[in-house]
Motif scaffolding. Structure first.
Motif, PDB file in Angstrom:
ATOM      1  N   ILE A 147     -33.436  15.619 -98.992  1.00 55.80           N
ATOM      2  CA  ILE A 147     -34.511  14.682 -98.645  1.00 55.80           C
ATOM      3  C   ILE A 147     -34.413  13.416 -99.488  1.00 55.80           C
ATOM      4  CG2 ILE A 147     -37.016  14.307 -98.775  1.00 55.80           C
ATOM      5  CD1 ILE A 147     -37.299  17.319 -97.962  1.00 55.80           C
ATOM      6  N   PHE A 148     -34.293  13.591-100.816  1.00 58.20           N
ATOM      7  CA  PHE A 148     -34.217  12.418-101.694  1.00 58.20           C
ATOM      8  C   PHE A 148     -32.936  11.626-101.462  1.00 58.20           C
ATOM      9  CE2 PHE A 148     -37.143  14.974-104.578  1.00 58.20           C
ATOM     10  CZ  PHE A 148     -38.265  14.270-104.186  1.00 58.20           C
ATOM     11  N   GLY A 149     -31.835  12.329-101.202  1.00 59.78           N
ATOM     12  CA  GLY A 149     -30.579  11.640-100.907  1.00 59.78           C
ATOM     13  C   GLY A 149     -30.686  10.777 -99.668  1.00 59.78           C
ATOM     14  N   GLU A 150     -31.294  11.322 -98.629  1.00 56.64           N
ATOM     15  CA  GLU A 150     -31.468  10.555 -97.387  1.00 56.64           C
ATOM     16  C   GLU A 150     -32.405   9.366 -97.595  1.00 56.64           C
ATOM     17  OE1 GLU A 150     -32.694  13.623 -94.672  1.00 56.64           O
ATOM     18  OE2 GLU A 150     -30.625  14.254 -94.281  1.00 56.64           O
ATOM     19  N   LEU A 151     -33.462   9.560 -98.401  1.00 55.38           N
ATOM     20  CA  LEU A 151     -34.389   8.452 -98.674  1.00 55.38           C
ATOM     21  C   LEU A 151     -33.718   7.332 -99.471  1.00 55.38           C
ATOM     22  CD1 LEU A 151     -37.643  10.415 -99.612  1.00 55.38           C
ATOM     23  CD2 LEU A 151     -37.341   8.905 -97.648  1.00 55.38           C
ATOM     24  N   LEU A 152     -32.882   7.705-100.420  1.00 56.72           N
ATOM     25  CA  LEU A 152     -32.236   6.706-101.276  1.00 56.72           C
ATOM     26  C   LEU A 152     -31.015   6.050-100.620  1.00 56.72           C
ATOM     27  CD1 LEU A 152     -32.426   8.555-104.703  1.00 56.72           C
ATOM     28  CD2 LEU A 152     -33.586   6.420-104.095  1.00 56.72           C
ATOM     29  N   PRO A 161     -28.902  15.467-109.786  1.00 57.95           N
ATOM     30  CA  PRO A 161     -28.666  14.064-109.406  1.00 57.95           C
ATOM     31  C   PRO A 161     -27.336  13.869-108.683  1.00 57.95           C
ATOM     32  CG  PRO A 161     -28.770  14.276-111.806  1.00 57.95           C
ATOM     33  CD  PRO A 161     -29.149  15.603-111.231  1.00 57.95           C
ATOM     34  N   ILE A 162     -26.315  14.620-109.072  1.00 54.09           N
ATOM     35  CA  ILE A 162     -25.038  14.529-108.355  1.00 54.09           C
ATOM     36  C   ILE A 162     -25.242  14.933-106.899  1.00 54.09           C
ATOM     37  CG2 ILE A 162     -22.735  15.545-108.120  1.00 54.09           C
ATOM     38  CD1 ILE A 162     -22.709  15.753-111.240  1.00 54.09           C
ATOM     39  N   SER A 163     -25.986  16.013-106.672  1.00 48.91           N
ATOM     40  CA  SER A 163     -26.226  16.477-105.300  1.00 48.91           C
ATOM     41  C   SER A 163     -27.048  15.480-104.493  1.00 48.91           C
ATOM     42  CB  SER A 163     -26.923  17.840-105.325  1.00 48.91           C
ATOM     43  OG  SER A 163     -26.061  18.813-105.880  1.00 48.91           O
ATOM     44  N   VAL A 164     -28.062  14.879-105.115  1.00 41.20           N
ATOM     45  CA  VAL A 164     -28.848  13.846-104.423  1.00 41.20           C
ATOM     46  C   VAL A 164     -27.924  12.705-104.016  1.00 41.20           C
ATOM     47  CG1 VAL A 164     -30.642  12.073-104.726  1.00 41.20           C
ATOM     48  CG2 VAL A 164     -31.060  14.421-105.516  1.00 41.20           C
ATOM     49  N   TRP A 165     -27.073  12.257-104.945  1.00 35.29           N
ATOM     50  CA  TRP A 165     -26.148  11.164-104.651  1.00 35.29           C
ATOM     51  C   TRP A 165     -25.180  11.559-103.538  1.00 35.29           C
ATOM     52  CZ3 TRP A 165     -20.761  10.742-105.605  1.00 35.29           C
ATOM     53  CH2 TRP A 165     -20.242   9.467-105.378  1.00 35.29           C
ATOM     54  N   LEU A 166     -24.662  12.795-103.583  1.00 38.98           N
ATOM     55  CA  LEU A 166     -23.750  13.243-102.522  1.00 38.98           C
ATOM     56  C   LEU A 166     -24.420  13.210-101.150  1.00 38.98           C
ATOM     57  CD1 LEU A 166     -21.883  16.224-104.239  1.00 38.98           C
ATOM     58  CD2 LEU A 166     -20.899  14.025-103.530  1.00 38.98           C
ATOM     59  N   HIS A 167     -25.696  13.579-101.095  1.00 36.47           N
ATOM     60  CA  HIS A 167     -26.421  13.504 -99.819  1.00 36.47           C
ATOM     61  C   HIS A 167     -26.581  12.046 -99.384  1.00 36.47           C
ATOM     62  CE1 HIS A 167     -27.360  17.653 -98.905  1.00 36.47           C
ATOM     63  NE2 HIS A 167     -27.617  17.856-100.191  1.00 36.47           N
ATOM     64  N   SER A 168     -26.804  11.135-100.329  1.00 37.38           N
ATOM     65  CA  SER A 168     -26.879   9.705 -99.990  1.00 37.38           C
ATOM     66  C   SER A 168     -25.553   9.212 -99.447  1.00 37.38           C
ATOM     67  CB  SER A 168     -27.256   8.870-101.225  1.00 37.38           C
ATOM     68  OG  SER A 168     -28.569   9.098-101.610  1.00 37.38           O
ATOM     69  N   VAL A 169     -24.480   9.578-100.124  1.00 40.09           N
ATOM     70  CA  VAL A 169     -23.138   9.162 -99.701  1.00 40.09           C
ATOM     71  C   VAL A 169     -22.841   9.700 -98.301  1.00 40.09           C
ATOM     72  CG1 VAL A 169     -20.670   9.481-100.188  1.00 40.09           C
ATOM     73  CG2 VAL A 169     -22.258   8.920-102.048  1.00 40.09           C
ATOM     74  N   GLN A 170     -23.160  10.960 -98.071  1.00 41.47           N
ATOM     75  CA  GLN A 170     -22.927  11.562 -96.755  1.00 41.47           C
ATOM     76  C   GLN A 170     -23.759  10.871 -95.677  1.00 41.47           C
ATOM     77  OE1 GLN A 170     -24.349  15.646 -95.898  1.00 41.47           O
ATOM     78  NE2 GLN A 170     -22.215  16.062 -95.346  1.00 41.47           N
ATOM     79  N   THR A 171     -25.020  10.593 -95.978  1.00 40.85           N
ATOM     80  CA  THR A 171     -25.900   9.910 -95.023  1.00 40.85           C
ATOM     81  C   THR A 171     -25.352   8.525 -94.689  1.00 40.85           C
ATOM     82  OG1 THR A 171     -27.840  11.126 -95.794  1.00 40.85           O
ATOM     83  CG2 THR A 171     -28.242   9.027 -94.657  1.00 40.85           C
ATOM     84  N   ASN A 172     -24.935   7.796 -95.707  1.00 40.70           N
ATOM     85  CA  ASN A 172     -24.393   6.452 -95.464  1.00 40.70           C
ATOM     86  C   ASN A 172     -23.088   6.501 -94.675  1.00 40.70           C
ATOM     87  OD1 ASN A 172     -26.477   4.972 -96.611  1.00 40.70           O
ATOM     88  ND2 ASN A 172     -25.613   5.142 -98.663  1.00 40.70           N
ATOM     89  N   ARG A 173     -22.268   7.504 -94.937  1.00 38.14           N
ATOM     90  CA  ARG A 173     -21.019   7.654 -94.181  1.00 38.14           C
ATOM     91  C   ARG A 173     -21.321   8.013 -92.726  1.00 38.14           C
ATOM     92  NH1 ARG A 173     -18.500  11.789 -96.858  1.00 38.14           N
ATOM     93  NH2 ARG A 173     -19.469  13.244 -95.415  1.00 38.14           N
ATOM     94  N   ASP A 174     -22.243   8.969 -92.524  1.00 40.49           N
ATOM     95  CA  ASP A 174     -22.563   9.416 -91.172  1.00 40.49           C
ATOM     96  C   ASP A 174     -23.197   8.315 -90.329  1.00 40.49           C
ATOM     97  OD1 ASP A 174     -21.559  11.875 -91.906  1.00 40.49           O
ATOM     98  OD2 ASP A 174     -23.520  12.861 -92.050  1.00 40.49           O
ATOM     99  N   THR A 175     -23.939   7.421 -90.968  1.00 43.94           N
ATOM    100  CA  THR A 175     -24.582   6.309 -90.248  1.00 43.94           C
ATOM    101  C   THR A 175     -23.692   5.065 -90.230  1.00 43.94           C
ATOM    102  OG1 THR A 175     -25.731   5.569 -92.247  1.00 43.94           O
ATOM    103  CG2 THR A 175     -26.910   7.120 -90.806  1.00 43.94           C
ATOM    104  N   GLN A 176     -22.508   5.171 -90.818  1.00 41.82           N
ATOM    105  CA  GLN A 176     -21.555   4.078 -90.932  1.00 41.82           C
ATOM    106  C   GLN A 176     -22.127   2.873 -91.665  1.00 41.82           C
ATOM    107  OE1 GLN A 176     -19.781   3.373 -87.078  1.00 41.82           O
ATOM    108  NE2 GLN A 176     -19.003   5.456 -86.965  1.00 41.82           N
ATOM    109  N   ARG A 177     -23.099   3.147 -92.531  1.00 43.01           N
ATOM    110  CA  ARG A 177     -23.681   2.100 -93.371  1.00 43.01           C
ATOM    111  C   ARG A 177     -22.720   1.736 -94.503  1.00 43.01           C
ATOM    112  NH1 ARG A 177     -28.309   4.668 -94.911  1.00 43.01           N
ATOM    113  NH2 ARG A 177     -29.351   4.071 -93.016  1.00 43.01           N
ATOM    114  N   GLU A 178     -22.059   2.763 -95.042  1.00 45.40           N
ATOM    115  CA  GLU A 178     -21.134   2.550 -96.154  1.00 45.40           C
ATOM    116  C   GLU A 178     -20.240   3.790 -96.277  1.00 45.40           C
ATOM    117  OE1 GLU A 178     -21.910   0.874-100.475  1.00 45.40           O
ATOM    118  OE2 GLU A 178     -22.535   2.983-100.373  1.00 45.40           O
ATOM    119  N   VAL A 179     -18.964   3.565 -96.525  1.00 49.39           N
ATOM    120  CA  VAL A 179     -18.031   4.665 -96.738  1.00 49.39           C
ATOM    121  C   VAL A 179     -17.378   4.441 -98.102  1.00 49.39           C
ATOM    122  CG1 VAL A 179     -15.950   5.828 -95.904  1.00 49.39           C
ATOM    123  CG2 VAL A 179     -17.611   4.900 -94.263  1.00 49.39           C
ATOM    124  N   LEU A 180     -17.380   5.496 -98.918  1.00 48.07           N
ATOM    125  CA  LEU A 180     -16.860   5.392-100.276  1.00 48.07           C
ATOM    126  C   LEU A 180     -15.601   6.230-100.466  1.00 48.07           C
ATOM    127  CD1 LEU A 180     -20.146   5.789-102.376  1.00 48.07           C
ATOM    128  CD2 LEU A 180     -19.013   3.669-101.698  1.00 48.07           C
TER     129      LEU A 180
END
Length: 172
Positions: A42-47, A121-140
């Motif tokens: 949840i927090f990863g997706e929000l951030l 915090p690593i897991s929250v960040w990983l969820h953010s990274v995954q969300t951004n990749r899946d939405t094509q907002r950002e790929v790292l």
């Protein structure tokens, strides 16, 4: 908790070296405690949209394995030195982070019970990274660049803390 006071001088130096340091730098510390996998997601997706902004850098500070009697964590495998087992275990977790797969990282933590203090915090960040990749907002691209242990544990009386550094950059 890996105090911001320890991180800010390094951030300032790095930004200053690339001529990006000015008086408008703002820091927003986000503390993540012991939360469950659902809240990490949840927090990863929000951030995610905030962390993908071009003027935002993310710093996550965490040790890796805390091994020894004072940490009440001493798994071993036969046929290996303790420090070799610790390194293998840590590097497996690091590979899941490089793969940017929060589910694999969560499964790894459940299987190993590795004492990575910044796992949430690593897991929250990983969820953010995954969300951004899946939405094509950002790929790292994520790559670990350094790994060390405070000592090479060889006996059950030894203690060791592992340290790892990674860099994430926008894929080209």
């Amino acid at each position: 908790e890996h105090s911001g006071e320890m991180q800010y001088p390094f951030i300032a130096k790095a930004l200053g070296e690339v001529n990006k340091l000015d008086d408008s730098i703002k820091v927003l510390p986000i503390m993540v405690g012991a939360i469950d996998n659902k809240k990490e997601k949840i927090f990863g997706e929000l951030l995610a949209p905030i962390l993908a902004r071009p003027n935002v850098i993310v710093v996550i500070s965490s040790d890796f394995c805390h091994w020894g009697p004072r940490f009440r964590y001493q798994p071993t495998f036969k046929g290996k030195q303790i420090f070799e087992h610790i390194e293998e275990m840590d590097k497996t977790g690091m590979s899941h982070i490089e793969m940017q797969d929060p589910g694999a990282f969560a499964k790894y933590l459940k299987q190993t019970s590795n004492t990575i203090c910044g796992r949430h915090p690593i897991s929250v960040w990983l969820h953010s990274v995954q969300t951004n990749r899946d939405t094509q907002r950002e790929v790292l691209d994520v790559k670990f660049v350094r790994y060390e242990q405070s000592s090479k544990a060889k006996t059950m009386q030894d203690s060791s803390v592992s340290y790892a550094s990674a860099v994430a950059a926008i894929s080209k």
